[in-house]
Design a protein around this motif. Sequence first.
Motif, short mmCIF file in Angstrom:
data_model
loop_
_atom_site.label_atom_id
_atom_site.label_comp_id
_atom_site.label_asym_id
_atom_site.label_seq_id
_atom_site.Cartn_x
_atom_site.Cartn_y
_atom_site.Cartn_z
N LEU A 177 28.04 39.13 46.71
CA LEU A 177 29.42 39.57 46.82
C LEU A 177 29.40 41.06 47.12
N LYS A 187 30.81 44.79 48.72
CA LYS A 187 32.04 45.60 48.77
C LYS A 187 32.47 45.88 50.19
N LEU A 190 33.98 32.06 43.42
CA LEU A 190 33.90 33.36 42.74
C LEU A 190 34.71 34.42 43.47
N ALA A 191 34.56 34.47 44.80
CA ALA A 191 35.27 35.49 45.58
C ALA A 191 36.78 35.29 45.51
N THR A 222 38.48 33.94 43.07
CA THR A 222 38.93 34.34 41.73
C THR A 222 39.06 35.84 41.62
N LYS A 223 38.07 36.56 42.14
CA LYS A 223 38.11 38.02 42.07
C LYS A 223 39.23 38.58 42.95
N ASN A 261 42.47 38.03 41.12
CA ASN A 261 42.54 38.92 39.95
C ASN A 261 42.58 40.39 40.33
N HIS A 262 42.56 40.66 41.65
CA HIS A 262 42.59 42.03 42.18
C HIS A 262 41.36 42.85 41.77
N THR A 263 40.28 42.13 41.42
CA THR A 263 39.00 42.82 41.18
C THR A 263 38.43 43.33 42.49
N ILE A 264 38.67 42.58 43.56
CA ILE A 264 38.31 43.02 44.90
C ILE A 264 39.55 42.93 45.78
#
Length: 427
Positions: free
Chosen positions: A58, A60, A201-202, A204-205, A208-211
Amino acid sequence: MKLIHQKLICSILALSFFVSVPLAASANQDPNFNDKKDSAVHDSSMNDENEDQNSIALLKEGKYCTTQPIQVIEAHKKADANYNLLSGFGDILYQKSIVIDGVENSLLFTFENPNESLKLAKTKCDTILKILAKKYSLDELNNDNRKEYRTAIDYYMSDPDSNKMYDEQGSLLKQFQSLEAFLDTYENSILNNEVIDFVSLANTKLRNHTISKIVLDDMIGHLPDTDSLVKKKQNSLTSTRTNEPGKISPNQISGLTNITAANEYALQYAESPNSEYIYYNRGDCTNFVSQICKEGGVPQDGYWHSNYFYTGAIPTKAWTVASEFAKYWKPRWYTGLTKEHFLDFSKQLYTKGGSVIGMDTSGNKVYHHLAYVTQRANNQKTRYGRTFYDFFITQHSDDYACWASDNSGRAKGWLSQPDGTIYAIFS
C-alpha cells in the motif's frame, strides 16, 4: 509469495518478511537444487521472500491512482488458456474482475475449483510426480509444497535423467508439460486473493480517510496483460532500441547499447553468480538478466533497480521477477502458439548478442522465465522436434551457458516445450 519492492520515493506501509522453505537433501538429489547460498526459496516467476503473505504494498505515491473505492465483481468468463496442456484439470475461467473508475479489469484466470483440480493433477500426472518426489525428496503434492514442485520442474529439465523422457516424446513428457502448466495456473488463485485482500484493505483506508487515494502501481503486476490498466502502464513506457543494437524503436529495453559489456558479464557470471549481488536460490533468472542489462548500459530507476541503486536499497520486483520485468519492458516480439513459430523466434535474435528472451508455458503471456542470448548462429539445428537458428543461452536457475543445440541437453527447457508455449524477445 513475494516481497514487494517499488518506487524508492514511495513510502511503503506494508512490510513483509523472509520465509524459508527448505527442501530435504537426499543421496540422489541434484546437489545444486538445495545448495545455493541464499536460504530463502524463490521460483522463476515470482520472488518468494514473502511466501503466501499478501505481497502488494500500500503505497503513498505512484503513477497510477484512483480516489474511488475499487469494486470486486463476479465474471465467470471463459479463459484464453492453453487447453492443449490444461485439459482434464477442470474448468478454467476468469472468475472475478475489479472495476477501477468504471473500467473492468479481469483477474488472472483460475481453475473453477482449485482443490478438485489439485486432486485431478495428482492422478493425471502421477508418474512424473513420483519421479520428482523421489529425486528431490518431496512429499506428495499439496497446496503447501506446490512451489517446491515448480522448482523441481525447472531443475529436472536440465537433468540428464530427463533426456529419455524428451527423446521418447511420449506420455511421460505430456505429464511433465501438463504439470508445469497446471502449477502455473494453480498459482493464479493465490495471486488473485492477494489482489482482493489489497482492494479490501485499500478501500477501508480510503473510506476511513486514512489515505486520500489508492495507488495501483504495485497491484498491476498481478493482472493479465490484456487488462486495460496493464496496457496503460505498458504504453506509457518509452524504449530506445531497434532491430539493430543501439538505435531507437518502441518496445525494447531502454539503454541496452553496450552489447560487448553485456555479453562479457553474461558469460562470466552465468555459471558462477556475482557475489556482489543478492542470489535468489532456485529462482535467480530475472535478477541475472537485470544485472546483464545494467552492465550493458540500462539506467536504473525507481521501478527497476538492484540493491546497489542506493545505500540500503532493496531490488524491485521488475528487477527480480520475470512477469514484472516483462510488464515493465514488454516484448518487442513474441511467437504464436505452435512449434513452427520457434524458427521465426530464433531468426529474430541478434547475431552478436543483446537479446533478452522469455518463456510462458501457459500461453497467457505471463512470463515465468528469462535468459540472455550472447550470439545467434546462421546455421539451423533440429532438436526435440523444433528447427531453429542455433543461439547461445546464458541463464540462472538452472545456472548455465551453452548453445541451444548442446548435446548435453542443458538447454532443452527452451526447446522442448509443447504447442501453446509463448516465446518472447525483450531487446
